[in-house]
Design a protein around this motif. Sequence first.
Motif, PDB file in Angstrom:
ATOM      1  N   ARG A 176       8.043  18.913 -10.728  1.00  0.00           N
ATOM      2  CA  ARG A 176       9.349  17.680 -10.681  1.00  0.00           C
ATOM      3  C   ARG A 176       8.868  16.597  -9.639  1.00  0.00           C
ATOM      4  NH1 ARG A 176      13.180  22.559  -6.974  1.00  0.00           N
ATOM      5  NH2 ARG A 176      13.468  23.663  -9.045  1.00  0.00           N
ATOM      6  N   LEU A 177       9.791  15.930  -9.937  1.00  0.00           N
ATOM      7  CA  LEU A 177       9.583  14.123  -9.292  1.00  0.00           C
ATOM      8  C   LEU A 177      10.590  14.122  -8.203  1.00  0.00           C
ATOM      9  CD1 LEU A 177       9.880  12.012 -12.459  1.00  0.00           C
ATOM     10  CD2 LEU A 177       7.742  12.305 -11.423  1.00  0.00           C
ATOM     11  N   GLU A 178       9.782  13.964  -7.053  1.00  0.00           N
ATOM     12  CA  GLU A 178      10.728  13.525  -5.698  1.00  0.00           C
ATOM     13  C   GLU A 178      11.296  12.062  -5.715  1.00  0.00           C
ATOM     14  OE1 GLU A 178      10.685  15.575  -3.441  1.00  0.00           O
ATOM     15  OE2 GLU A 178       9.390  17.024  -4.527  1.00  0.00           O
ATOM     16  N   PRO A 179      12.290  12.160  -4.696  1.00  0.00           N
ATOM     17  CA  PRO A 179      13.200  10.826  -5.460  1.00  0.00           C
ATOM     18  C   PRO A 179      11.928   9.655  -4.986  1.00  0.00           C
ATOM     19  CG  PRO A 179      13.790  12.101  -3.511  1.00  0.00           C
ATOM     20  CD  PRO A 179      12.999  13.167  -4.209  1.00  0.00           C
ATOM     21  N   GLU A 180      11.117   9.431  -4.714  1.00  0.00           N
ATOM     22  CA  GLU A 180      10.525   8.121  -4.018  1.00  0.00           C
ATOM     23  C   GLU A 180       9.270   8.489  -5.232  1.00  0.00           C
ATOM     24  OE1 GLU A 180       8.700   9.214  -0.491  1.00  0.00           O
ATOM     25  OE2 GLU A 180       6.828   9.976  -1.131  1.00  0.00           O
ATOM     26  N   ASP A 181       9.323   8.851  -5.760  1.00  0.00           N
ATOM     27  CA  ASP A 181       8.320   9.172  -7.592  1.00  0.00           C
ATOM     28  C   ASP A 181       9.339   8.455  -8.512  1.00  0.00           C
ATOM     29  OD1 ASP A 181       6.308   9.782  -5.534  1.00  0.00           O
ATOM     30  OD2 ASP A 181       6.858  11.965  -6.197  1.00  0.00           O
ATOM     31  N   ARG A 182       9.700   8.483  -8.766  1.00  0.00           N
ATOM     32  CA  ARG A 182      11.028   8.315 -10.534  1.00  0.00           C
ATOM     33  C   ARG A 182       9.843   7.292 -10.411  1.00  0.00           C
ATOM     34  NH1 ARG A 182      16.833   9.927  -9.431  1.00  0.00           N
ATOM     35  NH2 ARG A 182      16.984  11.043  -7.597  1.00  0.00           N
ATOM     36  N   PHE A 183      10.582   6.710 -11.972  1.00  0.00           N
ATOM     37  CA  PHE A 183       9.885   5.865 -13.128  1.00  0.00           C
ATOM     38  C   PHE A 183      10.391   4.477 -12.730  1.00  0.00           C
ATOM     39  CE2 PHE A 183       8.998   9.832 -14.681  1.00  0.00           C
ATOM     40  CZ  PHE A 183       7.552   9.409 -14.460  1.00  0.00           C
ATOM     41  N   ASP A 184      11.389   4.275 -11.932  1.00  0.00           N
ATOM     42  CA  ASP A 184      11.968   2.757 -11.584  1.00  0.00           C
ATOM     43  C   ASP A 184      11.714   2.185 -10.649  1.00  0.00           C
ATOM     44  OD1 ASP A 184      13.239   4.623  -9.426  1.00  0.00           O
ATOM     45  OD2 ASP A 184      15.211   3.911  -9.876  1.00  0.00           O
ATOM     46  N   ALA A 185      10.524   3.058  -9.671  1.00  0.00           N
ATOM     47  CA  ALA A 185       9.662   1.770  -8.965  1.00  0.00           C
ATOM     48  C   ALA A 185       8.670   1.007  -9.716  1.00  0.00           C
ATOM     49  CB  ALA A 185       8.432   2.777  -7.791  1.00  0.00           C
ATOM     50  N   GLU A 186       8.386   0.008  -8.584  1.00  0.00           N
ATOM     51  CA  GLU A 186       7.746  -1.811  -9.154  1.00  0.00           C
ATOM     52  C   GLU A 186       6.116  -0.571  -9.923  1.00  0.00           C
ATOM     53  OE1 GLU A 186       6.145  -5.754  -7.831  1.00  0.00           O
ATOM     54  OE2 GLU A 186       7.037  -4.244  -6.429  1.00  0.00           O
ATOM     55  N   PRO A 187       5.782  -1.241 -11.267  1.00  0.00           N
ATOM     56  CA  PRO A 187       4.425  -0.402 -11.721  1.00  0.00           C
ATOM     57  C   PRO A 187       3.593  -1.488 -10.824  1.00  0.00           C
ATOM     58  CG  PRO A 187       5.321  -2.360 -13.275  1.00  0.00           C
ATOM     59  CD  PRO A 187       6.703  -2.226 -12.191  1.00  0.00           C
ATOM     60  N   ALA A 188       2.173  -0.879 -10.943  1.00  0.00           N
ATOM     61  CA  ALA A 188       0.559  -1.591 -10.467  1.00  0.00           C
ATOM     62  C   ALA A 188       1.189  -2.456 -11.013  1.00  0.00           C
ATOM     63  CB  ALA A 188      -0.139  -0.576 -10.808  1.00  0.00           C
ATOM     64  N   ARG A 189       0.278  -3.700 -10.195  1.00  0.00           N
ATOM     65  CA  ARG A 189      -0.003  -4.987 -10.714  1.00  0.00           C
ATOM     66  C   ARG A 189      -1.339  -5.591 -10.741  1.00  0.00           C
ATOM     67  NH1 ARG A 189       4.382  -8.839  -9.525  1.00  0.00           N
ATOM     68  NH2 ARG A 189       2.501 -10.405  -9.854  1.00  0.00           N
ATOM     69  N   VAL A 190      -2.250  -5.875 -11.463  1.00  0.00           N
ATOM     70  CA  VAL A 190      -3.978  -6.304 -11.118  1.00  0.00           C
ATOM     71  C   VAL A 190      -3.156  -7.896 -10.773  1.00  0.00           C
ATOM     72  CG1 VAL A 190      -5.748  -6.894 -12.953  1.00  0.00           C
ATOM     73  CG2 VAL A 190      -4.195  -5.431 -13.411  1.00  0.00           C
ATOM     74  N   ILE A 191      -3.684  -8.256 -10.009  1.00  0.00           N
ATOM     75  CA  ILE A 191      -3.679  -9.675  -9.288  1.00  0.00           C
ATOM     76  C   ILE A 191      -4.505 -10.532  -9.672  1.00  0.00           C
ATOM     77  CG2 ILE A 191      -3.503 -10.888  -6.850  1.00  0.00           C
ATOM     78  CD1 ILE A 191      -1.393  -8.494  -5.955  1.00  0.00           C
ATOM     79  N   GLU A 192      -4.305 -11.928 -10.224  1.00  0.00           N
ATOM     80  CA  GLU A 192      -5.084 -12.564 -10.859  1.00  0.00           C
ATOM     81  C   GLU A 192      -4.841 -13.878 -10.052  1.00  0.00           C
ATOM     82  OE1 GLU A 192      -4.625 -11.915 -15.302  1.00  0.00           O
ATOM     83  OE2 GLU A 192      -6.147 -10.791 -14.934  1.00  0.00           O
ATOM     84  N   ILE A 193      -5.970 -14.494  -9.483  1.00  0.00           N
ATOM     85  CA  ILE A 193      -5.974 -15.722  -9.142  1.00  0.00           C
ATOM     86  C   ILE A 193      -7.433 -16.336 -10.083  1.00  0.00           C
ATOM     87  CG2 ILE A 193      -6.610 -17.338  -6.742  1.00  0.00           C
ATOM     88  CD1 ILE A 193      -4.087 -15.063  -6.619  1.00  0.00           C
ATOM     89  N   GLY A 194      -6.114 -17.471 -10.677  1.00  0.00           N
ATOM     90  CA  GLY A 194      -7.267 -18.429 -11.799  1.00  0.00           C
ATOM     91  C   GLY A 194      -8.002 -17.548 -13.042  1.00  0.00           C
ATOM     92  N   GLU A 195      -9.502 -18.055 -12.788  1.00  0.00           N
ATOM     93  CA  GLU A 195     -10.399 -16.535 -13.433  1.00  0.00           C
ATOM     94  C   GLU A 195     -10.910 -15.259 -12.865  1.00  0.00           C
ATOM     95  OE1 GLU A 195     -12.173 -18.539 -16.175  1.00  0.00           O
ATOM     96  OE2 GLU A 195     -10.907 -19.716 -16.692  1.00  0.00           O
ATOM     97  N   ILE A 196     -10.432 -15.284 -11.879  1.00  0.00           N
ATOM     98  CA  ILE A 196     -10.925 -13.768 -11.024  1.00  0.00           C
ATOM     99  C   ILE A 196      -9.862 -12.870 -10.730  1.00  0.00           C
ATOM    100  CG2 ILE A 196     -11.351 -13.552  -8.545  1.00  0.00           C
ATOM    101  CD1 ILE A 196     -12.232 -16.365  -8.003  1.00  0.00           C
ATOM    102  N   THR A 197     -10.105 -11.906 -10.910  1.00  0.00           N
ATOM    103  CA  THR A 197      -9.143 -10.888 -10.784  1.00  0.00           C
ATOM    104  C   THR A 197      -9.580 -10.229  -9.443  1.00  0.00           C
ATOM    105  OG1 THR A 197     -10.225 -10.276 -13.149  1.00  0.00           O
ATOM    106  CG2 THR A 197      -9.191  -8.349 -11.079  1.00  0.00           C
TER     107      THR A 197
END
Length: 94
Positions: free
Chosen positions: A13-34
């Motif tokens: 079961r999905l708890e309310p805070e585990d729903r799929f409408d949450a922001e997805p994980a994002r890779v953060i790149e600064i220039g060419e550096i991850t």
Amino acid sequence: MQSLHADLRPENRLEPEDRFDAEPARVIEIGEITAGIAVPEGRGVRFFSSARDFDGLDGTVFRTAEQAARAARARVSTRSRTAARRDQPRLRHA
């Protein structure tokens, strides 16, 4: 045929805070550096560093992935200014 242990299996079961409408994980790149990744957690995102220059931000929780990206960019610009000052020739008074 139903398994005898069907009632012992955990429910998916999905708890309310585990729903799929949450922001997805994002890779953060600064220039060419991850710099790292921002992973949704509770009401914000937790930053996980992927480069030593960003280890000071590792584990920090931000409200949004964009805030985490701004903090990573600020860290790079601060390091750049410090390095530029360090590399400037110093004047000596005689």
